[in-house]
Design a protein around this motif. Structure first.
Motif, PDB file in Angstrom:
ATOM      1  N   ARG A   4      83.121  67.383  91.631  1.00  0.00           N
ATOM      2  CA  ARG A   4      81.513  67.845  91.184  1.00  0.00           C
ATOM      3  C   ARG A   4      82.202  68.856  90.430  1.00  0.00           C
ATOM      4  O   ARG A   4      81.655  69.744  90.486  1.00  0.00           O
TER       5      ARG A   4
ATOM      6  N   ASP B  30      76.765  70.044  99.488  1.00  0.00           N
ATOM      7  CA  ASP B  30      76.204  69.149  98.959  1.00  0.00           C
ATOM      8  C   ASP B  30      74.919  69.961  98.205  1.00  0.00           C
ATOM      9  O   ASP B  30      74.992  69.656  97.652  1.00  0.00           O
TER      10      ASP B  30
ATOM     11  N   ASP C  31      74.871  70.847  94.210  1.00  0.00           N
ATOM     12  CA  ASP C  31      73.402  70.495  92.469  1.00  0.00           C
ATOM     13  C   ASP C  31      72.744  71.945  92.479  1.00  0.00           C
ATOM     14  O   ASP C  31      72.688  71.738  90.741  1.00  0.00           O
TER      15      ASP C  31
HETATM   16 MG    MG Z   1      73.503  65.625  97.199  1.00  0.00          MG
END
Ligand code: MG
Ligand code: NAI
Length: 360
Positions: A101, A244, A248
């Motif tokens: 990411r 995770d 974010d």
């Molecule tokens: Mg997520």
């Protein structure tokens, strides 16, 4: 190595997945590259219609495709008999062990106080608390989840992070560019066995990369540092649940969820998806920001370029860079959807990005 035309399996899913994935497909089609698109179903609505969240034919098509473009699925937070999140399952079935990411900000040029956020969260994607080993005891009064961390998964995700840091350093070019750095994020002071294993294995892998700085950080400290000093990071590598959450947090610096793209990579398969979910609050209004999904199209082409024959790889890579530049341009100059403070609709942003990528 694959040969063109490349097959892209498109899984729009639920909610705004169906609004932003067509934008990504339009951008890919506009390149004129030899890509063949195939569409498949998955998600909550698919489950309600046919009783399967991830029909076998979708999984088969994903296995055969050169890359998968995935939108988002709506998963209920309460247990529903027979329903399992198709994205979690796809990651496991295709052994997409690395979730990548990237986040970068675009400060106004000439601002001396501007931060330069340019980081990547590399998240282990197949185990940890998401291994699905949950049960209830005491007639439902106690719920237990097992956290699974293995040497194999820790080693391969650490290697992805160090390779990526090295490649990013090479791409930065200039000799005065910042050195490559990997930050190992864990909570080994409390989770001594699971995080302890992840930490020990990642530090072993670090030995093979003397050109990459390795440091480590506890996950709570990392959350604060990501919120306050994001410019100190280059590549972060961590376990599934921490990754995770941290990714974010990090994506706030990149313009929020409407701009966050991700790649799920394994040895044989690759799936690209915006970080955001199905966004039921805005679904159907035509105002979803398509930039995260279009950014996925750029990541997808970058991946294909690495596997394509040498006669076509440079062209694919060039289109990936063009799409990324067009996304950056739309983010800075507009038009903007409401999440970025504008009043543009999805199609206006999509058209602007495509016009930019075709004319610059
Ligand atoms: Mg997520
Ligand atoms: P979400 O990402 O769908 O939405 C969070 C907030 O961000 C909402 O206010 C939404 O309107 C906004 N937002 C998200 N993407 C946007 C975009 N492209 N443009 C403009 N605004 C955007 O997360 P939430 O609300 O927690 O989850 C909604 C549903 O999505 C749930 O059923 C959840 O299970 C699912 N979900 C699925 C994911 C996936 O398929 N990979 C990931 C995250 C959530």
């Amino acid at each position: 190595m694959s040969a063109p035309p490349f097959t892209i399996l498109v899984i729009p899913g639920d909610g705004i997945g169906r609004e932003v994935i067509p934008a990504a497909v339009a951008a890919l089609q506009a390149t004129g590259l030899p890509l063949r698109f195939q569409e498949a179903n998955a998600g909550w609505e698919c489950f309600q219609r046919c009783g399967e969240a991830l029909p076998p034919e979708t999984l088969d098509a994903a296995r055969r495709a050169d890359a998968v473009l995935f939108g988002a699925v709506a998963s209920p937070s309460h247990p529903v008999a027979g329903y399992r999140s198709p994205i979690v399952r796809l990651r496991r079935e295709l052994d997409l062990y690395a979730n990548i990411r990237p986040v970068f900000d675009d400060p106004p040029s000439g601002d001396p106080c501007a931060r330069r956020v340019d980081l990547v969260v590399v998240r282990e994607n197949t185990e940890d608390l998401y291994a699905g080993r949950e049960r209830v005891e005491d007639g439902g009064a106690t719920a237990i989840a097992e956290r699974v961390i293995t040497r194999r998964a820790s080693e391969r995700i650490a290697r992805v992070a160090f390779e990526l840091a090295r490649a990013r350093r090479a791409a930065r070019g200039a000799s005065d560019a910042p050195p490559a750095k990997v930050t190992l994020v864990h909570k080994a002071n409390v989770l001594r066995e699971t995080c302890g294993l992840f930490r020990a294995v990642a530090l072993e892998v670090a030995q093979a990369y003397p050109d990459v700085q390795a440091d480590e950080m506890l996950v709570d400290t990392c959350a604060l540092q990501l919120a306050t000093r994001p410019e100190r990071f280059d590549v972060i590598v961590t376990t599934n649940l921490f990754g995770d959450i941290l990714s974010d947090v990090a994506c706030a610096w990149g313009g929020g969820l409407g701009l966050a793209s991700s790649a799920n990579l394994g040895e044989r398969h690759a799936l690209f998806e915006p970080v955001h979910g199905a966004a039921p609050d805005i679904a159907g209004k035509g105002i979803a920001n398509p930039l995260a999904a279009i950014g996925c199209a750029a990541l997808l082409l970058d991946h294909l370029a690495r596997r394509a024959p040498p006669d076509i790889a440079p062209a694919i890579h060039a289109w990936s860079a063009r799409i990324q530049r067009a996304v950056r341009y739309a983010r800075t100059v507009g038009p903007h959807t409401p999440d970025l403070g504008g009043d543009a609709v999805t199609s206006e942003v999509t058209n602007a990005v495509i016009a930019h990528m075709l004319t610059t």
